[in-house]
Scaffold this active site. Structure first.
Site, PDB file in Angstrom:
ATOM      1  N   HIS A  16       0.818  -1.218   0.000  1.00  0.00           N
ATOM      2  CA  HIS A  16       0.000   0.000   0.000  1.00  0.00           C
ATOM      3  C   HIS A  16       0.850   1.266   0.000  1.00  0.00           C
ATOM      4  O   HIS A  16       2.048   1.255   0.313  1.00  0.00           O
ATOM      5  CB  HIS A  16      -0.954   0.011   1.193  1.00  0.00           C
ATOM      6  CG  HIS A  16      -0.290   0.110   2.532  1.00  0.00           C
ATOM      7  ND1 HIS A  16       0.210   1.284   3.048  1.00  0.00           N
ATOM      8  CD2 HIS A  16      -0.057  -0.838   3.488  1.00  0.00           C
ATOM      9  CE1 HIS A  16       0.713   1.067   4.257  1.00  0.00           C
ATOM     10  NE2 HIS A  16       0.563  -0.227   4.539  1.00  0.00           N
ATOM     11  N   CYS A  43       2.980  -4.555   6.905  1.00  0.00           N
ATOM     12  CA  CYS A  43       2.674  -4.309   5.500  1.00  0.00           C
ATOM     13  C   CYS A  43       3.928  -3.879   4.742  1.00  0.00           C
ATOM     14  O   CYS A  43       4.938  -3.508   5.332  1.00  0.00           O
ATOM     15  CB  CYS A  43       1.608  -3.222   5.370  1.00  0.00           C
ATOM     16  SG  CYS A  43      -0.022  -3.745   5.948  1.00  0.00           S
TER      17      CYS A  43
END
Length: 415
Positions: A345, A363
């Site tokens: 992301h 992440c």
């Protein structure tokens, strides 16, 4: 011929009568049978009867049978109705039904089937529905063309909704997916008899590719090829599980199918030692992206993951993953790669660490421009291969089908 038989019988009676009258008038035959008077005509001159010919045999009627009986109640939904003919051939078979579906809607119609080449056997094209009323009408002919019709009416077993197993198939029909995307079948209720179910799951690929099913628990099964899909492959998935025994008194309910096409080859390789991701399209390097991965305590999982979903303006909070430090961040572009919450992301808040250090909560973060490039160019099922950490990906935490050798993967089949 009947007239000759009548005359012969009458002549014999007259001869006997004549002999009796002669004896009554005092003429006694000698030891040789002579009466001393006029001898009667020798018996050999009497008319003889030849055996009457047999009547023309009647052609036996065709015999009809089926694997259900008239008046049967509680016939299992796993039954494939069959009809057979002997001493003749089948000319027509109809299996009419009526039942109420799980949405409360009345259904009625005729279940199609197929007849063998000799027209001596018929098999229904599907199994039965619960709480249904069926009428089997079978017509056959013998060699003389005489028709015989047999009707059989029966009812099927009642099944609670909790004992009916419904399948869901992914990818959705007409999807275009990445080279790593497995065919996925999920069930709303656990399947104990995996072998029976797997025998009724079918994959057709063009061009043909070798592959295997692999169960993740009792409610999800995947199929992947031996190596990544060939770009352009067309895949059809069929779950023919309607009426199939699932074990523990449960049965499949509703068969389903889907189809998808494989796109170009697009692979993202993330190295969390160098903190760079390299993008390959059809095996050619097309982009290098500075990234940041999980910090100590939140180490990013290494292994092959697949793009599972794309989300825009994804809100991320510490509560979602159980982190103590509070935060609420919005990622303009996010691509999910695990069930547990790992994403690729945009992370403008960590630009200074990208390509330098791992500072995230697991992440893989990157610039807005790079994340936008990925979300616009990836397909669901594109591989993301992460290396450089000592934490591996757990089986079933996302689409993890490529983290086992093909020989190991096949061991997850029930067959």
């Amino acid at each position: 011929m009947p007239t000759r038989r009548h005359l012969a019988a009458g002549g014999l009676a007259s001869a006997v009568l004549l002999l009796a009258v002669s004896a009554g008038c005092g003429t006694v035959p000698d030891a040789q049978g002579s009466t001393g008077g006029q001898s009667p005509a020798p018996t050999t001159s009497q008319p003889t009867t030849s055996p009457s010919p047999s009547a023309t045999p009647t052609t036996p009627a065709v015999k009809l049978s089926s694997n259900v009986d008239d008046g049967d109640d509680g016939v299992k939904v796993s039954t494939l109705v069959t009809a057979k003919a002997s001493q003749g051939k089948l000319s027509a078979v109809d299996l009419d039904y009526k039942y109420t579906d799980t949405k409360g809607k009345a259904q009625k119609g005729t279940l199609k089937g197929s007849m063998n080449k000799a027209k001596t056997s018929w098999t229904a094209g599907d199994r039965l529905e619960p709480s249904g009323t069926y009428t089997l009408t079978v017509t056959g002919k013998n060699s003389a063309g005489d028709k015989t019709t047999q009707k059989t009416k029966f009812e099927t077993q009642d099944l609670a909704l909790s004992n009916q197993v419904f399948p869901e198939l992914y990818p959705l029909p007409d999807s275009k997916v990445g080279v790593g995307m497995p065919a996925i079948v999920r069930f709303d209720t656990p399947v104990a008899d995996k072998k029976s179910f797997e025998k009724n799951l079918h994959i057709t690929t063009v061009p043909k590719q070798t592959g295997s099913w692999h169960w993740y628990g009792s409610q999800e099964v995947h199929w992947r090829p031996k190596s990544y899909w060939k770009p352009g492959t067309k895949v059809k998935v069929e779950a023919d599980v309607n009426g199939v025994p699932a074990g523990n008194g449960r049965y499949g309910q509703k068969s389903s199918s889907t189809n998808f096409t494989v796109g170009r080859k697009f692979v993202i390789k993330v190295n969390l030692k160098s903190d760079y991701a390299t993008v390959y399209k059809n095996d050619k390097k097309v982009r290098s992206i500075p990234v940041t991965g999980g910090k100590p305590g939140w180490v990013t999982r290494s292994g092959t993951k697949l793009i599972m979903a794309k989300e825009y303006n994804k809100v991320m909070t510490n509560e979602q993953i159980g982190a103590k430090e509070k935060y609420k961040l919005t990622a303009a572009y996010a691509m999910r790669i695990t069930n547990s919450g790992e994403f690729l992301h945009s992370a403008p808040w960590s630009t200074g660490s990208q390509g330098v250090a791992n500072v995230s909560h697991g992440c893989t973060g990157m610039s807005v421009a790079n994340s936008r490039y990925l979300i616009e160019n990836t397909l669901i099922g594109d591989p993301v291969v992460t290396t450089g950490t000592n934490r591996g990906i757990e089986p079933g935490n996302g689409y993890t089908d490529w983290n086992a050798s093909y020989s190991e993967y096949k061991k997850g089949s029930a067959l």
